[in-house]
Scaffold this motif. Structure first.
Motif, PDB file in Angstrom:
ATOM      1  N   PRO A 169       0.907  -1.322   0.097  1.00  9.00           N
ATOM      2  CA  PRO A 169       0.055  -0.058   0.131  1.00  9.00           C
ATOM      3  C   PRO A 169       0.862   1.228  -0.066  1.00  9.00           C
ATOM      4  O   PRO A 169       1.817   1.412   0.933  1.00  9.00           O
ATOM      5  CB  PRO A 169      -0.632  -0.192   1.367  1.00  9.00           C
ATOM      6  CG  PRO A 169       0.179  -0.892   2.184  1.00  9.00           C
ATOM      7  CD  PRO A 169       0.768  -1.850   1.333  1.00  9.00           C
ATOM      8  N   PHE A 170       0.657   2.106  -0.974  1.00 14.80           N
ATOM      9  CA  PHE A 170       1.597   3.331  -1.192  1.00 14.80           C
ATOM     10  C   PHE A 170       0.795   4.611  -1.503  1.00 14.80           C
ATOM     11  O   PHE A 170      -0.273   4.346  -2.183  1.00 14.80           O
ATOM     12  CB  PHE A 170       2.619   3.060  -1.834  1.00 14.80           C
ATOM     13  CG  PHE A 170       2.520   2.791  -3.362  1.00 14.80           C
ATOM     14  CD1 PHE A 170       2.098   3.939  -4.201  1.00 14.80           C
ATOM     15  CD2 PHE A 170       2.734   1.404  -3.824  1.00 14.80           C
ATOM     16  CE1 PHE A 170       1.858   3.604  -5.539  1.00 14.80           C
ATOM     17  CE2 PHE A 170       2.386   1.420  -5.225  1.00 14.80           C
ATOM     18  CZ  PHE A 170       2.151   2.243  -6.014  1.00 14.80           C
ATOM     19  N   VAL A 171       1.163   5.686  -1.201  1.00 12.32           N
ATOM     20  CA  VAL A 171       0.598   6.989  -1.932  1.00 12.32           C
ATOM     21  C   VAL A 171       2.082   7.733  -2.374  1.00 12.32           C
ATOM     22  O   VAL A 171       3.068   8.084  -1.673  1.00 12.32           O
ATOM     23  CB  VAL A 171       0.183   7.970  -0.979  1.00 12.32           C
ATOM     24  CG1 VAL A 171      -0.091   9.322  -1.639  1.00 12.32           C
ATOM     25  CG2 VAL A 171      -1.162   7.285  -0.417  1.00 12.32           C
ATOM     26  N   GLY A 172       2.228   7.832  -3.858  1.00  9.61           N
ATOM     27  CA  GLY A 172       3.443   8.498  -4.336  1.00  9.61           C
ATOM     28  C   GLY A 172       3.156   9.444  -5.175  1.00  9.61           C
ATOM     29  O   GLY A 172       1.944   9.827  -5.453  1.00  9.61           O
ATOM     30  N   GLY A 173       4.306   9.811  -6.032  1.00 10.43           N
ATOM     31  CA  GLY A 173       4.313  10.910  -6.974  1.00 10.43           C
ATOM     32  C   GLY A 173       4.165  10.233  -8.226  1.00 10.43           C
ATOM     33  O   GLY A 173       5.181   9.218  -8.651  1.00 10.43           O
ATOM     34  N   ASP A 174       3.717  10.592  -9.153  1.00 11.34           N
ATOM     35  CA  ASP A 174       3.754  10.169 -10.698  1.00 11.34           C
ATOM     36  C   ASP A 174       4.887  10.722 -11.367  1.00 11.34           C
ATOM     37  O   ASP A 174       4.704  11.599 -12.248  1.00 11.34           O
ATOM     38  CB  ASP A 174       2.445  10.539 -11.344  1.00 11.34           C
ATOM     39  CG  ASP A 174       2.261   9.607 -12.668  1.00 11.34           C
ATOM     40  OD1 ASP A 174       3.422   8.974 -13.210  1.00 11.34           O
ATOM     41  OD2 ASP A 174       1.344   9.619 -13.423  1.00 11.34           O
ATOM     42  N   TYR A 175       6.129  10.419 -11.042  1.00 11.90           N
ATOM     43  CA  TYR A 175       7.282  10.917 -11.489  1.00 11.90           C
ATOM     44  C   TYR A 175       7.362  10.609 -12.975  1.00 11.90           C
ATOM     45  O   TYR A 175       8.054  11.261 -13.943  1.00 11.90           O
ATOM     46  CB  TYR A 175       8.348  10.476 -10.882  1.00 11.90           C
ATOM     47  CG  TYR A 175       8.315  10.902  -9.336  1.00 11.90           C
ATOM     48  CD1 TYR A 175       7.970  12.088  -8.830  1.00 11.90           C
ATOM     49  CD2 TYR A 175       8.881   9.926  -8.361  1.00 11.90           C
ATOM     50  CE1 TYR A 175       7.781  12.119  -7.493  1.00 11.90           C
ATOM     51  CE2 TYR A 175       8.862   9.910  -6.970  1.00 11.90           C
ATOM     52  CZ  TYR A 175       8.122  11.265  -6.524  1.00 11.90           C
ATOM     53  OH  TYR A 175       8.149  11.746  -5.177  1.00 11.90           O
ATOM     54  N   ALA A 176       7.098   9.594 -13.423  1.00 14.53           N
ATOM     55  CA  ALA A 176       7.163   9.091 -14.852  1.00 14.53           C
ATOM     56  C   ALA A 176       6.427   9.910 -15.906  1.00 14.53           C
ATOM     57  O   ALA A 176       7.217  10.496 -16.878  1.00 14.53           O
ATOM     58  CB  ALA A 176       6.791   7.388 -15.087  1.00 14.53           C
ATOM     59  N   THR A 177       5.169  10.276 -15.537  1.00 12.91           N
ATOM     60  CA  THR A 177       4.496  11.145 -16.337  1.00 12.91           C
ATOM     61  C   THR A 177       5.053  12.585 -16.347  1.00 12.91           C
ATOM     62  O   THR A 177       5.067  13.266 -17.181  1.00 12.91           O
ATOM     63  CB  THR A 177       3.034  11.251 -16.095  1.00 12.91           C
ATOM     64  OG1 THR A 177       2.491   9.745 -15.891  1.00 12.91           O
ATOM     65  CG2 THR A 177       2.206  12.144 -16.732  1.00 12.91           C
TER      66      THR A 177
END
Length: 344
Positions: A169-177
């Motif tokens: 389970p995680f909350v992250g940033g969409d670094y790829a996009t």
């Protein structure tokens, strides 16, 4: 009573002239149970608690209620030294704000391991004081992550994490996009020869940036320089960039973008008149540089808030609910260091 001894429920019961069970119900009981206690008795017990400054033992309350409304926060790197402050503090702001809104306290876990390596399970008893834990860091211990996934202890990671014997389970940033969008901005300004400076993995954060970068190259853009490990000397870094013929440099670390700017100024060059520089993620500080680099904003506070909300749902709803994985949008920052490609 001796001042050095911790007050107990038995002490409160004796001072209030009631049973220990009555004190326990006043502290932990549900409304239907409290209704059986006369209001004047409840008030007498609460008055003694206020006057003595009695604080319930958190482990005892956990045993009585199954929860003590404490959330743990574990960081693999020190959270407060200046070297990491710009990375961790916004997460902690968001975590604190959401925890307070939901009526939870926070416990910062520093898990001592061998040498300077922190370990979540170095002191498992302390971990269990909290109802659940938020785990964050630039890199995770994969063995510990697998143990968390396999166990019954609620946790949420900040930052995307690959499966570790099961979904994390995680909350992250969409670094790829976000990185791909910066490549597209460079393309629209005529850049065709690009440099990529910094790590490409194996941690998820740099890996996502690298994937976003390479996915956006297409057939019209050329990667002419890739340095996973940048030279320690600023001018050597600038020399490598200029020799490659790249018109735009994508820096994984803001520190490398600042170094390029510093070396360029020393030679009478300027950004973006002579070449463009993009930083793959914003930071609070720019290490003495007042330049606003072309970049993207990482929603660190919102990641902290949503990770805390997710953890509370897992604590209160049970571990049987489906694992959630959330990536948040990273807003582009046009900045001052991306301009039209210069012919070389």
């Amino acid at each position: 009573m001796p001042p050095a001894r911790r007050l107990t429920q038995q002490d409160i019961a004796r001072l209030a002239g009631v049973s220990q069970a009555t004190v326990s119900l006043v502290l932990n009981g549900a409304e239907n149970a409290l209704a059986r206690i006369p209001p004047e008795t409840r008030e007498r017990v609460q008055k003694i608690i206020r006057e003595t400054g009695y604080v319930p033992d958190p482990i005892a309350r956990r045993m009585a209620r199954g929860s003590n409304r404490i959330l743990g926060v574990f960081t693999y790197e020190p959270a407060f030294p200046n070297a990491h402050a710009d990375f961790f503090l916004p997460f902690l702001f968001g975590i604190e704000e959401e925890a307070q809104a939901r009526g939870y306290d926070l416990l910062l876990l520093t898990g001592a391991g061998e040498g300077t390596q922190r370990k979540i399970f170095a002191e498992e008893g302390r971990l269990r004081i909290a109802d659940g834990c938020i785990v964050l860091g630039k890199t995770f211990d994969r063995t510990e992550l697998a143990r968390l996934v396999a166990g019954d202890y609620p946790f949420v990671a900040i930052g995307r994490r690959e499966d570790a014997g099961g979904s994390v389970p995680f909350v992250g940033g969409d670094y790829a996009t976000a990185t791909a969008a910066l490549v597209q901005q460079a393309r629209e300004l005529g850049h065709r020869r690009l440099a990529y400076l910094g790590s490409i993995g194996p941690a998820e954060s740099p890996l996502d940036r690298w994937k976003g970068f390479t996915s956006a190259l297409g057939s019209d853009l050329e990667l002419v320089l890739q340095l996973p490990d940048t030279p320690a000397d600023d001018h050597q870094l600038l020399d490598a960039l200029l020799a490659s013929g790249a018109t735009a440099a994508f820096c994984v670390e803001l520190a490398d973008a600042v170094r390029l700017e510093r070396a360029a100024k020393a030679r009478g060059l300027s950004l973006p008149a002579d070449f463009s520089v993009l930083a793959l993620g914003s930071h609070i500080r720019t290490e003495g540089s007042g330049t606003r680099f072309a970049s993207f904003a990482i929603p660190r506070e919102e990641m902290g808030r949503q990770a805390t909300a997710m953890l509370v749902r897992r604590v209160e709803g049970g571990m049987s609910q489906a694992v959630q994985q959330v990536l948040l949008h990273c807003e582009p920052i046009r900045g001052e260091t991306l301009g039209p490609a210069q012919r070389r």
